[in-house]
Design an enzyme around this catalytic site. Sequence first.
Site, PDB file in Angstrom:
ATOM      1  N   ASP A  66      51.922  23.316  21.006  1.00 16.44           N
ATOM      2  CA  ASP A  66      50.565  22.853  20.728  1.00 16.44           C
ATOM      3  C   ASP A  66      49.808  22.654  22.038  1.00 16.44           C
ATOM      4  OD1 ASP A  66      48.773  21.175  18.506  1.00 16.44           O
ATOM      5  OD2 ASP A  66      48.627  20.370  20.539  1.00 16.44           O
ATOM      6  N   TYR A  71      43.090  20.867  27.491  1.00 16.02           N
ATOM      7  CA  TYR A  71      44.278  20.483  28.255  1.00 16.02           C
ATOM      8  C   TYR A  71      44.406  21.274  29.562  1.00 16.02           C
ATOM      9  CZ  TYR A  71      45.777  18.612  23.681  1.00 16.02           C
ATOM     10  OH  TYR A  71      45.867  17.962  22.467  1.00 16.02           O
ATOM     11  N   LYS A  96      43.092  24.534  20.381  1.00 11.07           N
ATOM     12  CA  LYS A  96      41.943  23.807  19.848  1.00 11.07           C
ATOM     13  C   LYS A  96      40.677  24.155  20.637  1.00 11.07           C
ATOM     14  CE  LYS A  96      45.212  20.014  19.311  1.00 11.07           C
ATOM     15  NZ  LYS A  96      46.120  20.428  20.405  1.00 11.07           N
ATOM     16  N   HIS A 129      38.641  20.631  17.727  1.00 10.45           N
ATOM     17  CA  HIS A 129      39.358  19.546  18.393  1.00 10.45           C
ATOM     18  C   HIS A 129      38.785  18.168  18.072  1.00 10.45           C
ATOM     19  CE1 HIS A 129      41.751  18.617  22.344  1.00 10.45           C
ATOM     20  NE2 HIS A 129      41.942  17.700  21.427  1.00 10.45           N
ATOM     21  N   SER A 157      41.184  18.495  13.792  1.00 14.50           N
ATOM     22  CA  SER A 157      41.814  17.482  14.644  1.00 14.50           C
ATOM     23  C   SER A 157      40.880  16.293  14.788  1.00 14.50           C
ATOM     24  CB  SER A 157      42.109  18.099  16.023  1.00 14.50           C
ATOM     25  OG  SER A 157      42.643  17.143  16.908  1.00 14.50           O
ATOM     26  N   GLN A 181      45.335  17.013  12.250  1.00 14.21           N
ATOM     27  CA  GLN A 181      46.083  16.403  13.355  1.00 14.21           C
ATOM     28  C   GLN A 181      45.424  15.076  13.724  1.00 14.21           C
ATOM     29  OE1 GLN A 181      46.581  17.552  17.858  1.00 14.21           O
ATOM     30  NE2 GLN A 181      47.824  18.967  16.650  1.00 14.21           N
ATOM     31  N   PRO A 209      53.152  10.637  18.525  1.00 14.61           N
ATOM     32  CA  PRO A 209      54.170  10.243  17.544  1.00 14.61           C
ATOM     33  C   PRO A 209      55.087   9.131  18.029  1.00 14.61           C
ATOM     34  CG  PRO A 209      54.765  12.322  18.575  1.00 14.61           C
ATOM     35  CD  PRO A 209      53.360  12.018  19.008  1.00 14.61           C
ATOM     36  N   LEU A 210      55.174   8.987  19.365  1.00 14.70           N
ATOM     37  CA  LEU A 210      55.993   7.911  19.939  1.00 14.70           C
ATOM     38  C   LEU A 210      55.115   6.772  20.457  1.00 14.70           C
ATOM     39  CD1 LEU A 210      58.520  10.158  21.933  1.00 14.70           C
ATOM     40  CD2 LEU A 210      58.830   9.129  19.669  1.00 14.70           C
ATOM     41  N   ILE A 261      62.409  16.661  26.942  1.00 10.12           N
ATOM     42  CA  ILE A 261      62.131  17.808  26.079  1.00 10.12           C
ATOM     43  C   ILE A 261      63.376  18.167  25.273  1.00 10.12           C
ATOM     44  CG2 ILE A 261      61.604  20.289  26.069  1.00 10.12           C
ATOM     45  CD1 ILE A 261      59.797  19.755  28.524  1.00 10.12           C
ATOM     46  N   ASN A 264      64.315  15.284  22.700  1.00 11.44           N
ATOM     47  CA  ASN A 264      63.439  15.127  21.540  1.00 11.44           C
ATOM     48  C   ASN A 264      63.788  16.046  20.377  1.00 11.44           C
ATOM     49  OD1 ASN A 264      61.976  13.103  22.756  1.00 11.44           O
ATOM     50  ND2 ASN A 264      60.299  14.421  23.424  1.00 11.44           N
TER      51      ASN A 264
END
Length: 308
Positions: A66, A71, A96, A129, A157, A181, A209-210, A261, A264
């Site tokens: 993603d 970014y 996005k 986005h 998003s 999202q 998510p964390l 990475i 996870n």
Amino acid sequence: MVLTTMAYSISFAQDICKTAADVPMVQLNNGILMPQFGLGTFLQPSDSVCEQSCLTALKAGYRHIDTAHAYNDEEGVGRAVKESGIPREEVWITSKLWPTEYGEGKTMEAIDKMLERMQLDYIDLLYVHQPVGDFVGAWRDMEKAVAMGKVRALGISNFDASDEVFNKIMSESRVKPAVLQIECHPYAQRLAMREKVKPYGIQVECWFPLGGAMSNGALLRDPVICSIAEAHGKTPAQIILRWHIQEGFSVIPGASNPDYIRENIRIFDFELTDEEMARIRSLNQEKRFFNMSLEDKERVYLNTPMKD
């Protein structure tokens, strides 16, 4: 090349399930299957670091990446996909469009530039986005891009910003959003938004998510999560990500540290019990860590152009 048939999707799913990581697939409302787990590339230190992060992820079994124009690492993503040697059709690429790229004609040009940056013939999932500016005009061009085979699925998003923006995109779209999202994690489980998208068959995909950097690791220190992690011999991060998977979310944790990475994605060799899932659900406070208002987004994002 149009890649939206069910036959293609089933083949894609079978190929993915042969990877060492055994990442499951979710079926989108257009029939396409998407890897449920992926790598988020937000806040990668640089484009070159992003390239290495993606290569690490792909070698570890990730098949979903993603990214976004905002970014500034799309080129690194594209280079990694080519360098990995993995067939393009086995890697799901999401990107996005930024609000300054919204508008009929303007958005199609932005999509072509995006494909050029990533050296790709098509994008698997393309989002608007942010819900500011002419996102309806952008959606018109995105729908055309789907018809032309440049994009396989469309998403929204951050369209949890208000009922108005969500209702507008749903009423104006001919090709309905396949994915939403949003920020989502055990402290902000977004129950109302999940109910809102359910009638449309929209898949919820979770960023932060964390908890993200803004949480200062609060979720990773939570005693409930830590006790469950100890019981399974897993890290708190792995427990949280496993919870996301069992809740049915698509999840895209971001990381540039190779160890994180690889850590996870090691969440498909165990399951949380019903009681453990319930304990994590009980942590919900609908407490978000990113709380920028829609008005501030309009003021800032519409005045922040992206470089090509």
